[in-house]
Write a protein that holds these residues in place. Structure first.
Motif, PDB file in Angstrom:
ATOM      1  N   THR A 143       8.806   9.831   4.546  1.00 11.70           N
ATOM      2  CA  THR A 143       8.517   9.839   2.610  1.00 11.70           C
ATOM      3  C   THR A 143       7.253  10.220   2.858  1.00 11.70           C
ATOM      4  O   THR A 143       5.972  10.025   4.280  1.00 11.70           O
ATOM      5  N   PRO A 144       6.276  10.859   2.403  1.00  7.55           N
ATOM      6  CA  PRO A 144       5.141  11.522   2.307  1.00  7.55           C
ATOM      7  C   PRO A 144       3.800  10.343   2.822  1.00  7.55           C
ATOM      8  O   PRO A 144       4.127   9.457   2.217  1.00  7.55           O
ATOM      9  N   TYR A 145       2.797  10.552   2.868  1.00  5.99           N
ATOM     10  CA  TYR A 145       2.477  10.226   4.188  1.00  5.99           C
ATOM     11  C   TYR A 145       0.710  10.726   4.068  1.00  5.99           C
ATOM     12  O   TYR A 145      -0.192   9.282   3.653  1.00  5.99           O
ATOM     13  N   LEU A 146       0.298  11.498   3.633  1.00  7.18           N
ATOM     14  CA  LEU A 146      -1.207  12.186   3.088  1.00  7.18           C
ATOM     15  C   LEU A 146      -2.278  11.661   2.855  1.00  7.18           C
ATOM     16  O   LEU A 146      -2.909  11.156   3.362  1.00  7.18           O
ATOM     17  N   GLY A 147      -1.321  10.540   1.728  1.00  7.97           N
ATOM     18  CA  GLY A 147      -2.095  10.550   0.923  1.00  7.97           C
ATOM     19  C   GLY A 147      -2.376   8.862   1.059  1.00  7.97           C
ATOM     20  O   GLY A 147      -2.809   8.521   0.006  1.00  7.97           O
ATOM     21  N   SER A 148      -1.633   8.032   1.591  1.00  6.69           N
ATOM     22  CA  SER A 148      -1.489   7.030   2.057  1.00  6.69           C
ATOM     23  C   SER A 148      -2.990   6.265   2.421  1.00  6.69           C
ATOM     24  O   SER A 148      -3.826   5.428   1.811  1.00  6.69           O
ATOM     25  N   PHE A 149      -3.900   7.212   2.867  1.00  8.93           N
ATOM     26  CA  PHE A 149      -5.527   6.515   2.962  1.00  8.93           C
ATOM     27  C   PHE A 149      -5.756   7.574   3.496  1.00  8.93           C
ATOM     28  O   PHE A 149      -5.794   8.903   3.116  1.00  8.93           O
ATOM     29  N   THR A 150      -7.703   7.635   2.667  1.00  4.96           N
ATOM     30  CA  THR A 150      -8.289   8.480   2.738  1.00  4.96           C
ATOM     31  C   THR A 150      -9.646   7.709   3.651  1.00  4.96           C
ATOM     32  O   THR A 150     -10.110   7.350   4.017  1.00  4.96           O
ATOM     33  N   GLY A 151     -10.384   9.270   3.809  1.00  6.04           N
ATOM     34  CA  GLY A 151     -11.268   9.651   4.558  1.00  6.04           C
ATOM     35  C   GLY A 151     -10.960   9.308   6.216  1.00  6.04           C
ATOM     36  O   GLY A 151     -11.623   9.243   6.704  1.00  6.04           O
ATOM     37  N   LYS A 152     -10.107  10.156   6.330  1.00  8.97           N
ATOM     38  CA  LYS A 152      -9.349  10.745   7.820  1.00  8.97           C
ATOM     39  C   LYS A 152     -10.507  11.766   7.993  1.00  8.97           C
ATOM     40  O   LYS A 152     -10.938  12.202   7.867  1.00  8.97           O
ATOM     41  N   SER A 153      -9.392  11.919   9.535  1.00 14.03           N
ATOM     42  CA  SER A 153     -10.431  13.122   9.717  1.00 14.03           C
ATOM     43  C   SER A 153      -9.721  14.327   9.298  1.00 14.03           C
ATOM     44  O   SER A 153      -8.848  14.406   9.145  1.00 14.03           O
ATOM     45  N   ILE A 158       1.166  -1.512   0.074  1.00 13.94           N
ATOM     46  CA  ILE A 158      -0.018  -0.145   0.067  1.00 13.94           C
ATOM     47  C   ILE A 158       1.139   1.668   0.007  1.00 13.94           C
ATOM     48  O   ILE A 158       2.375   1.402   0.275  1.00 13.94           O
ATOM     49  N   GLY A 159       0.115   2.416  -0.197  1.00 11.66           N
ATOM     50  CA  GLY A 159       1.235   3.782  -0.365  1.00 11.66           C
ATOM     51  C   GLY A 159       0.236   4.383  -1.090  1.00 11.66           C
ATOM     52  O   GLY A 159      -0.230   4.045  -2.576  1.00 11.66           O
ATOM     53  N   PRO A 160       0.999   6.388  -1.116  1.00 14.11           N
ATOM     54  CA  PRO A 160       0.026   6.635  -1.791  1.00 14.11           C
ATOM     55  C   PRO A 160       0.382   6.839  -3.395  1.00 14.11           C
ATOM     56  O   PRO A 160      -1.370   7.104  -4.458  1.00 14.11           O
ATOM     57  N   ASP A 161       1.106   6.107  -4.291  1.00 11.64           N
ATOM     58  CA  ASP A 161       1.661   5.744  -5.350  1.00 11.64           C
ATOM     59  C   ASP A 161       0.926   4.388  -5.510  1.00 11.64           C
ATOM     60  O   ASP A 161       1.332   3.655  -6.589  1.00 11.64           O
ATOM     61  N   LYS A 162       0.409   3.144  -4.442  1.00  4.45           N
ATOM     62  CA  LYS A 162       0.173   1.823  -4.857  1.00  4.45           C
ATOM     63  C   LYS A 162      -0.943   1.531  -4.907  1.00  4.45           C
ATOM     64  O   LYS A 162      -1.519   1.164  -5.885  1.00  4.45           O
ATOM     65  N   ASP A 163      -1.008   1.461  -3.547  1.00  6.22           N
ATOM     66  CA  ASP A 163      -2.782   1.620  -3.685  1.00  6.22           C
ATOM     67  C   ASP A 163      -3.107   1.817  -2.299  1.00  6.22           C
ATOM     68  O   ASP A 163      -2.000   2.131  -1.084  1.00  6.22           O
ATOM     69  N   ILE A 164      -4.057   3.112  -1.994  1.00  7.25           N
ATOM     70  CA  ILE A 164      -4.941   4.116  -1.019  1.00  7.25           C
ATOM     71  C   ILE A 164      -5.912   3.157  -0.503  1.00  7.25           C
ATOM     72  O   ILE A 164      -7.103   4.019  -1.011  1.00  7.25           O
ATOM     73  N   PRO A 165      -6.009   2.680   0.619  1.00  6.74           N
ATOM     74  CA  PRO A 165      -7.734   2.252   1.235  1.00  6.74           C
ATOM     75  C   PRO A 165      -8.627   3.520   1.813  1.00  6.74           C
ATOM     76  O   PRO A 165      -7.593   4.692   2.171  1.00  6.74           O
ATOM     77  N   ALA A 166      -9.731   2.989   2.147  1.00  5.43           N
ATOM     78  CA  ALA A 166     -10.369   4.421   2.526  1.00  5.43           C
ATOM     79  C   ALA A 166     -11.406   3.455   4.003  1.00  5.43           C
ATOM     80  O   ALA A 166     -11.310   1.931   3.656  1.00  5.43           O
ATOM     81  N   PRO A 167     -12.432   4.038   4.099  1.00  4.63           N
ATOM     82  CA  PRO A 167     -13.416   3.279   4.936  1.00  4.63           C
ATOM     83  C   PRO A 167     -13.973   2.218   4.192  1.00  4.63           C
ATOM     84  O   PRO A 167     -14.376   3.054   3.478  1.00  4.63           O
ATOM     85  N   ASP A 168     -14.954   1.786   4.855  1.00  8.43           N
ATOM     86  CA  ASP A 168     -15.640   0.945   4.951  1.00  8.43           C
ATOM     87  C   ASP A 168     -16.775   0.278   5.622  1.00  8.43           C
ATOM     88  O   ASP A 168     -16.616   0.892   6.394  1.00  8.43           O
ATOM     89  N   MET A 169     -17.920   0.076   5.240  1.00 11.01           N
ATOM     90  CA  MET A 169     -18.644  -0.695   5.954  1.00 11.01           C
ATOM     91  C   MET A 169     -18.069  -1.439   7.333  1.00 11.01           C
ATOM     92  O   MET A 169     -16.653  -1.777   7.534  1.00 11.01           O
TER      93      MET A 169
END
Ligand code: NAD
Length: 459
Positions: A178-188, A146-157
């Motif tokens: 390394t840059p980390y803000l784009g590693s996950f979305t749906g953050k606070s 995973i990672g901002p340029d590989k695979d970006i998870p988000a919340p689900d059920m």
């Protein structure tokens, strides 16, 4: 569920193969070969990662929790898709949801591929500390993929911004520097999340309905009136107001979509029923949605279940059986709870003229075919519920640039993208015999096929 997606993709490929204007450079046996490759590429995920997360519990024992990350296709960009925390999660389901993400992103021109994750557990059975340990372990076990340029998870059920914040923190620790803000979305928002992300899916769901049954129809009334397409007549019949609407599910998606409907002045409609995991509430003159949202916000997200609770909250409603909602005599059904809600067993009793799919796959293939044949307009999940991933893309962009949009900008960009997609699809939908779902799939598959061809992947 997986078969349903595969079948529609195969049909879409068949339609594109026969359309000689599509990829005209591909002729004869080369064309056959390219479409065989396409079918193989789209029907299988690129990678399935599986692990058993070893987690110590509060009572000192240790569990090994099965977990998945499926990376379906990255032709359009890094893999993208939520992580589901649910006890019924299984590999087939995650593969199908990852496949749907590939198609959803292609449909809405979001520069991401499709991925999905799953952790097999019931989050209600674990303490916050245990969930924190499970979330961090998930990141540690899948850290390399995973990672901002590989695979970006988000919340689900079953997961939300709390889990995304924890996961991003773990990612930051592992990939220090390394840059980390784009590693996950749906953050606070405090942790680099986007304003408006929570409301994005529900707002988008309602927008697809409003755009189709108000803006588009108003602008094309004459053309639709002379069309012999059966969906044109159905669509025009829905403009005979006032309309009634029932909303299944009152969580993130359902409550926001219901509030949008409640506040919308462009369409004369009232929400006569809503349901959640416990109950259905009914009022033939229309429910007070803001009051129900207020109640749910202080009652663990649940609707009132007793007359006393309704009275105390000053809400006028009748308590009815939860599962009767889908067969009620209403014009519009907005489904925002779970999959497989309209199926072979109840499809003949459905009376709505329009079904809007806020949830993923709430209508089975048999029900979809039956209802479409009977002129019911189904606004499919990959079209209606893409608001979350569209705003996730904005969150990812903001994380890369460390420049943040206002809430108004987020909603404007969300609506503009959804409108662009609808403007591409709707003239075709009312001009040919395919359902809206089939049109969405053909559009998504044609985009993916073009990119895969140009990337030289079809030999
Ligand atoms: P949520 O957990 O916030 O809400 C789910 C709601 O459904 C709750 O009100 C729950 O009580 C209700 N519910 C559960 N079982 C029910 C039943 N049998 N009958 C009626 N109601 C029932 O979830 P959500 O985020 O609102 O997601 C709802 C659906 O939308 C899911 O299928 C999800 O995969 C899909 N979806 C969500 C998003 C998003 O951004 N949240 C994006 C795309 C798709």
């Amino acid at each position: 569920m997986k078969e349903q997606t595969e079948t529609i993709v195969e049909e879409s490929l068949g339609a594109l193969l026969r359309n000689k204007e599509f990829l005209p450079d591909l002729q004869g046996s080369m064309r056959e070969q390219a479409f065989t490759s396409l079918s193989a590429i789209l029907s299988t995920p690129n990678k399935i990662h599986q692990s058993f997360l070893r987690v110590p519990l509060d009572n000192g024992s240790v569990v090994r929790v099965p977990s998945f990350r499926v990376q379906h296709n990255d032709a359009l960009g890094p893999y993208k898709g939520g992580i589901r925390f649910h006890e019924t999660v299984n590999e087939d389901e995650v593969v199908n949801l990852a496949f749907l993400m590939t198609l959803k992103n292609a449909l809405h021109d979001v520069p991401f591929g499709g991925g999905k994750g799953g952790i097999v557990l019931n989050p209600r059975e674990y303490s916050v500390k245990e969930l924190n340990a499970i979330s961090r372990k998930y990141v540690r076990y899948f850290a390399d993929v995973i990672g901002p340029d590989k695979d970006i998870p988000a919340p689900d059920m079953g997961s939300g911004e709390r889990e995304m914040d924890w996961m991003m923190a773990e990612y930051k620790k592992i990939h220090s520097g390394t840059p980390y803000l784009g590693s996950f979305t749906g953050k606070s928002v405090a942790n680099g999340g986007s304003l408006g992300r929570r409301e994005a899916t529900g707002k988008g769901v309602y927008f697809t309905f409003r755009y189709l049954f108000h803006d588009f129809i108003e602008a094309n009334r004459q053309w639709l009136a002379t069309s012999d397409n059966p969906f044109a007549a159905s669509a025009l019949s829905v403009t005979q107001r006032p309309l009634t609407m029932a909303v299944q599910g009152f969580g993130n998606v359902g409550s926001v979509a219901a509030l949008e409907a409640f506040n919308c002045r462009k369409i004369d409609h009232s929400i006569v029923a809503v349901s959640d995991r416990n109950v259905m509430l009914y009022n033939e003159s229309g429910l007070n949605i803001p009051a129900l949202i207020q109640f749910a916000s202080t009652n663990a997200g649940d609707l009132p279940t007793t007359d006393e609770q309704l009275q105390e909250a000053q809400i006028q409603a009748e308590i009815r059986k939860r599962d009767d909602l889908v067969t009620m005599d209403v014009d519009i059904l907005l489904l925002a709870a779970l999959e497989n809600q309209i199926h072979e067993g109840n499809m003949k009793d459905v009376r709505a003229k329009v079904i809007v799919e806020g949830a993923n796959a709430p209508t089975t293939q048999e029900a979809d075919e039956y209802l479409s044949k009977h002129g019911v307009i189904i606004v499919p999940d990959i079209l209606a519920n893409a608001g979350g991933v569209i705003v996730s893309y904005l969150e990812w962009l903001q994380g890369r640039e460390t420049q943040f949009y206002s809430e108004e900008e987020v909603y404007r960009l969300l609506i503009e993208q959804m409108q662009r997609t609808m403007d591409t699809l709707l003239p075709q939908y009312f001009g040919d015999p395919h359902s809206l779902r089939e049109n969405c799939f053909i559009h998504a598959v044609s985009r993916l096929s073009t990119v895969l061809y140009k990337q030289g992947k079809l030999y």
